[in-house]
Motif scaffolding. Sequence first.
Motif, PDB file in Angstrom:
ATOM      1  N   GLU A  92     -63.098  81.705 -58.461  1.00 31.12           N
ATOM      2  CA  GLU A  92     -63.430  81.117 -57.000  1.00 31.12           C
ATOM      3  C   GLU A  92     -62.454  80.521 -56.648  1.00 31.12           C
ATOM      4  O   GLU A  92     -62.056  80.782 -55.070  1.00 31.12           O
ATOM      5  N   HIS A  95     -60.019  82.501 -55.281  1.00 33.41           N
ATOM      6  CA  HIS A  95     -60.172  83.288 -54.244  1.00 33.41           C
ATOM      7  C   HIS A  95     -60.067  82.049 -53.058  1.00 33.41           C
ATOM      8  O   HIS A  95     -59.678  83.022 -51.650  1.00 33.41           O
ATOM      9  N   GLU A  96     -60.425  81.391 -52.942  1.00 36.48           N
ATOM     10  CA  GLU A  96     -60.301  80.356 -51.296  1.00 36.48           C
ATOM     11  C   GLU A  96     -58.513  80.156 -51.107  1.00 36.48           C
ATOM     12  O   GLU A  96     -57.981  79.844 -50.212  1.00 36.48           O
ATOM     13  N   SER A 113     -62.481  84.976 -45.520  1.00 29.02           N
ATOM     14  CA  SER A 113     -62.868  85.459 -46.608  1.00 29.02           C
ATOM     15  C   SER A 113     -63.553  86.630 -47.154  1.00 29.02           C
ATOM     16  O   SER A 113     -63.318  87.300 -48.462  1.00 29.02           O
ATOM     17  N   ALA A 116     -60.357  88.657 -48.179  1.00 33.71           N
ATOM     18  CA  ALA A 116     -60.209  87.768 -49.894  1.00 33.71           C
ATOM     19  C   ALA A 116     -60.299  89.059 -50.872  1.00 33.71           C
ATOM     20  O   ALA A 116     -60.011  89.621 -51.832  1.00 33.71           O
ATOM     21  N   THR A 117     -61.935  88.887 -49.896  1.00 31.84           N
ATOM     22  CA  THR A 117     -62.995  89.233 -51.671  1.00 31.84           C
ATOM     23  C   THR A 117     -62.824  91.091 -52.097  1.00 31.84           C
ATOM     24  O   THR A 117     -62.498  91.388 -52.705  1.00 31.84           O
ATOM     25  N   MET A 120     -59.692  91.170 -53.803  1.00 25.93           N
ATOM     26  CA  MET A 120     -59.383  90.866 -54.875  1.00 25.93           C
ATOM     27  C   MET A 120     -60.433  91.695 -55.973  1.00 25.93           C
ATOM     28  O   MET A 120     -59.911  92.377 -56.875  1.00 25.93           O
ATOM     29  N   ALA A 124     -56.552  92.364 -57.953  1.00 24.93           N
ATOM     30  CA  ALA A 124     -56.573  91.209 -57.579  1.00 24.93           C
ATOM     31  C   ALA A 124     -55.339  90.063 -57.948  1.00 24.93           C
ATOM     32  O   ALA A 124     -54.644  89.392 -57.191  1.00 24.93           O
ATOM     33  N   HIS A 128     -53.005  88.545 -55.243  1.00 25.19           N
ATOM     34  CA  HIS A 128     -52.369  87.355 -54.931  1.00 25.19           C
ATOM     35  C   HIS A 128     -50.135  87.436 -55.516  1.00 25.19           C
ATOM     36  O   HIS A 128     -49.952  86.548 -55.591  1.00 25.19           O
TER      37      HIS A 128
END
Length: 229
Positions: A92, A95-96, A113, A116-117, A120, A124, A128
Amino acid sequence: MRHGEQHRTHRTGWLRAAVLGANDGIVSTASLVLGVAASGASTRAILVAGVAGLVAGAMSMAAGEYVSVSSQSDTERADLTREVKELAANPEQEHEELVSIYVRRGLDSTLASRVATQLMSHDALGAHGRDELGISDTLAAKPVQAAFASAGTFAVGATLPLLMVLMLPNAALMWGIAVSSLFFLALLGLLAASAGGAPALVSVLRVSFWGALAMGLTAAVGALFGVSA
């Protein structure tokens, strides 16, 4: 639809090493040859010094590139390993982190958001690595590639002044090597600019200036110690 744009960022790893190797090969060998020639040494001594400089320089460039780029690769690998652990321990928060990155880049929070969802859920670690750490397959460190590119182009660059030693008479050796080496450097700057999409004049002037400075200083040292001896 196929993406038709041609970008050059995929060349940065090997292009940097290749340009650095060729430039060092020309500059260091031409400077070495001029310094030895200015001391009054024989053509045979000049050639021996030049060939020794070629071999030592090529190996030094290969080792230096491999070690430095390997250090960069180790750092990237350590960062990715840490990111794997953070993704497993606190997805979580990770994700933020992506959401905040995309918001800073101009997306509204809702869209950021969602992006990103989706990223990922697809990859993921890749998301990143690319957007948080700045690591991608295109720009990732490649030690072996850098080492071979640097050593190979150093040897090619170093061969050019040595060929001039074989071709030129003793009376024209100093000026002939200096002028031909500046020509080779200008040509290298032009090729590098063309491969990298950079301004040609700036690239040519940059490599020519530093090459001329190195050759001039080394010739001066050779003349000084030759006269002293």
